[in-house]
Design a protein around this motif. Structure first.
Motif, PDB file in Angstrom:
ATOM      1  N   SER A   1       0.817  -1.210   0.000  1.00 18.69           N
ATOM      2  CA  SER A   1       0.000   0.000   0.000  1.00 18.69           C
ATOM      3  C   SER A   1       0.855   1.266   0.000  1.00 18.69           C
ATOM      4  O   SER A   1       1.802   1.368   0.779  1.00 18.69           O
ATOM      5  CB  SER A   1      -0.905   0.009   1.240  1.00 18.69           C
ATOM      6  OG  SER A   1      -1.520   1.268   1.402  1.00 18.69           O
TER       7      SER A   1
ATOM      8  N   GLY B   1      -0.803  -1.315  -4.383  1.00 18.54           N
ATOM      9  CA  GLY B   1      -1.669  -1.676  -3.261  1.00 18.54           C
ATOM     10  C   GLY B   1      -1.559  -3.172  -3.036  1.00 18.54           C
ATOM     11  O   GLY B   1      -1.058  -3.919  -3.889  1.00 18.54           O
TER      12      GLY B   1
ATOM     13  N   GLU C   1      -8.252   0.626  -1.133  1.00 21.92           N
ATOM     14  CA  GLU C   1      -7.363   0.509  -2.293  1.00 21.92           C
ATOM     15  C   GLU C   1      -7.684  -0.753  -3.097  1.00 21.92           C
ATOM     16  O   GLU C   1      -8.238  -1.717  -2.564  1.00 21.92           O
ATOM     17  CB  GLU C   1      -5.906   0.484  -1.834  1.00 21.92           C
ATOM     18  CG  GLU C   1      -5.483   1.759  -1.124  1.00 21.92           C
ATOM     19  CD  GLU C   1      -4.145   1.632  -0.412  1.00 21.92           C
ATOM     20  OE1 GLU C   1      -3.677   2.642   0.156  1.00 21.92           O
ATOM     21  OE2 GLU C   1      -3.575   0.519  -0.399  1.00 21.92           O
TER      22      GLU C   1
ATOM     23  N   GLY D   1      -5.310  -2.847  -5.243  1.00 24.61           N
ATOM     24  CA  GLY D   1      -4.018  -3.149  -5.823  1.00 24.61           C
ATOM     25  C   GLY D   1      -4.100  -4.125  -6.984  1.00 24.61           C
ATOM     26  O   GLY D   1      -3.384  -3.985  -7.984  1.00 24.61           O
TER      27      GLY D   1
END
Length: 415
Positions: free
Chosen positions: A209, A227, A400, A402
């Motif tokens: 992150s 992320g 988030e 990722g």
């Protein structure tokens, strides 16, 4: 599109790719993960194809890392012997990557130890990119994570040392030279390979992150912080009945885990942890892996492989080796944590726990004692700000995506 993810290393080097692979599959790709044989069941349980990579990384872990004896039948070896062991491992993994890719791949996604995959992708004429769990590219922001560095060397020193890791001949370079010859590719030095990597802006997405470790401002274009990639939990998983009963029988316990190391270090670290828990009057869940002894009792429950996504939210605090995946799971759970790093990127993630205010200062594994750990756990539990900051950070991390960034990138480079 056929996507082959190559995750070489121990369990923590493979597990995040099950979640990434699941997202790629949901986007319509055929996904396979190539890894060492012990992780076949973990991959297949998530509905992904498994392709075996020969070799065993565990004997290559530094004997007695952190000042502890290796144990488990692994005696200290000479530097020449270790170089030979590493060269053989590089040969095995390089050949394994070739075999895995020959079974079909339109795109190769490579973790840090799978650097040989760059040469395989070149020979096959298919695109590749890095999907890294560690920030190994040169930066002045922190000391190199893949060496024995325990402190910053200054901005210039940090960048220079990291660059040397890419460009200096090593067992990795010797393995690459042999592999390129086998694949019919022209020879290339380590420095030449690195220059090509940089000049082409070879893409690398990092599975951590930006709220935990911001993207270094001095990184080149193409190095992205995406992320976290969360491991897939096996469908239908249920906790062992005895573990559930233990959790229900008293206040939330403290988790203690040390990742992958020999049985000697695990025994010593585990004994210190159990003593610390009892001195602090805490219940504990102890995870020492397959090599570790069972040090459980009425107040300490010994567990094997249990999804951290399920376990950690039920803990009062964590004390662990600060591997990238374990650190991520703890931050996602919003639980205070004490880092007990032994080597490489563990030192970085342990330092981030303290810098982010989600736990007290780390205790290097070589300095671990029952008194130090008991004091750190007391601080982690008594200082309210640690849990408050951990909760705030958990909310940011949860927002988030990722894996989504990687799915988009695969569509671009494979299109």
């Amino acid at each position: 599109m056929r996507v082959l993810i190559i995750g070489i290393g121990t369990r923590g080097d493979v597990a995040p790719y099950t979640g990434l692979g699941a997202r790629l599959r949901a986007a319509g790709h055929e996904v396979a993960i190539a890894a060492h044989e012990p992780y076949a069941e973990m991959v297949r349980a998530c509905g992904l194809e498994f392709r075996p990579i020969p070799g065993d990384p565990l004997p290559l872990l530094p004997a007695g890392k952190g000042g502890l004896p290796a144990g488990g039948g692994r005696e200290r070896t000479s530097m020449a012997a270790r170089v030979g062991m590493f060269a053989e491992y590089e040969r095995q993994t390089g050949d394994g990557i070739v075999a895995a890719a020959e079974r079909g791949a339109d795109v190769l996604l490579l973790n840090v130890p799978a650097s040989a995959g760059i040469h395989v992708a070149e020979a096959m004429g298919v695109p590749s990119m890095g999907v890294y769990l560690q920030p190994v590219d040169p930066t002045g922001d922190f000391s190199p994570v893949l060496g024995a560095f325990t402190r910053s060397l200054g901005r210039w020193g940090n960048r220079t040392a990291s660059r040397l890791a890419f460009t200096t001949p090593s067992p990795v370079y010797l393995g690459a030279r042999r592999l390129r010859a086998r694949l019919g590719l022209p020879g290339a030095t380590a420095a030449a390979t690195y220059r090509r990597r940089e000049s082409t802006r070879w893409p690398v997405f990092h599975g951590f992150s930006p709220s935990v470790l911001p993207r270094p401002a001095d990184w080149r274009e193409g190095l992205e912080v995406a992320g976290y990639w969360w491991p897939e939990d096996p469908p239908g998983w249920r906790p062992p009945a005895k573990l559930a009963d233990f959790l229900d029988a008293g206040p939330p316990p403290v988790f203690v885990g040390f990742g992958s190391m020999g049985s000697g270090p695990l025994a010593r670290a585990g004994e210190a942890a159990v003593t610390a828990l009892r001195r602090a009057g805490l219940r504990g869940v102890l995870q020492t892996g397959a090599a570790g002894p069972d040090l459980g009792g009425d107040d300490v429950f010994h567990v094997g492989d249990v999804p951290h996504s399920w376990l950690f939210p039920r803990m009062a605090a964590l004390a662990h080796h600060a591997g990238c995946g374990t650190t991520a799971a703890g931050l996602r759970a919003g639980v205070p944590a004490v880092g007990i790093p032994a080597m490489t990127d563990q030192r970085l993630w342990a330092s981030r726990l303290a810098a982010l205010g989600v736990g007290p200062a780390a205790i290097p594994l070589g300095r671990l004692s029952a008194d130090r750990l008991a004091a750190a756990l007391d601080a982690a539990l008594s200082e309210r700000s640690y849990r408050d900051r951990a909760g705030i950070l958990a909310g940011r991390i949860e927002a988030e995506d990722g894996a989504g960034a990687v799915v988009e990138a695969v569509g671009r480079i494979g299109g």
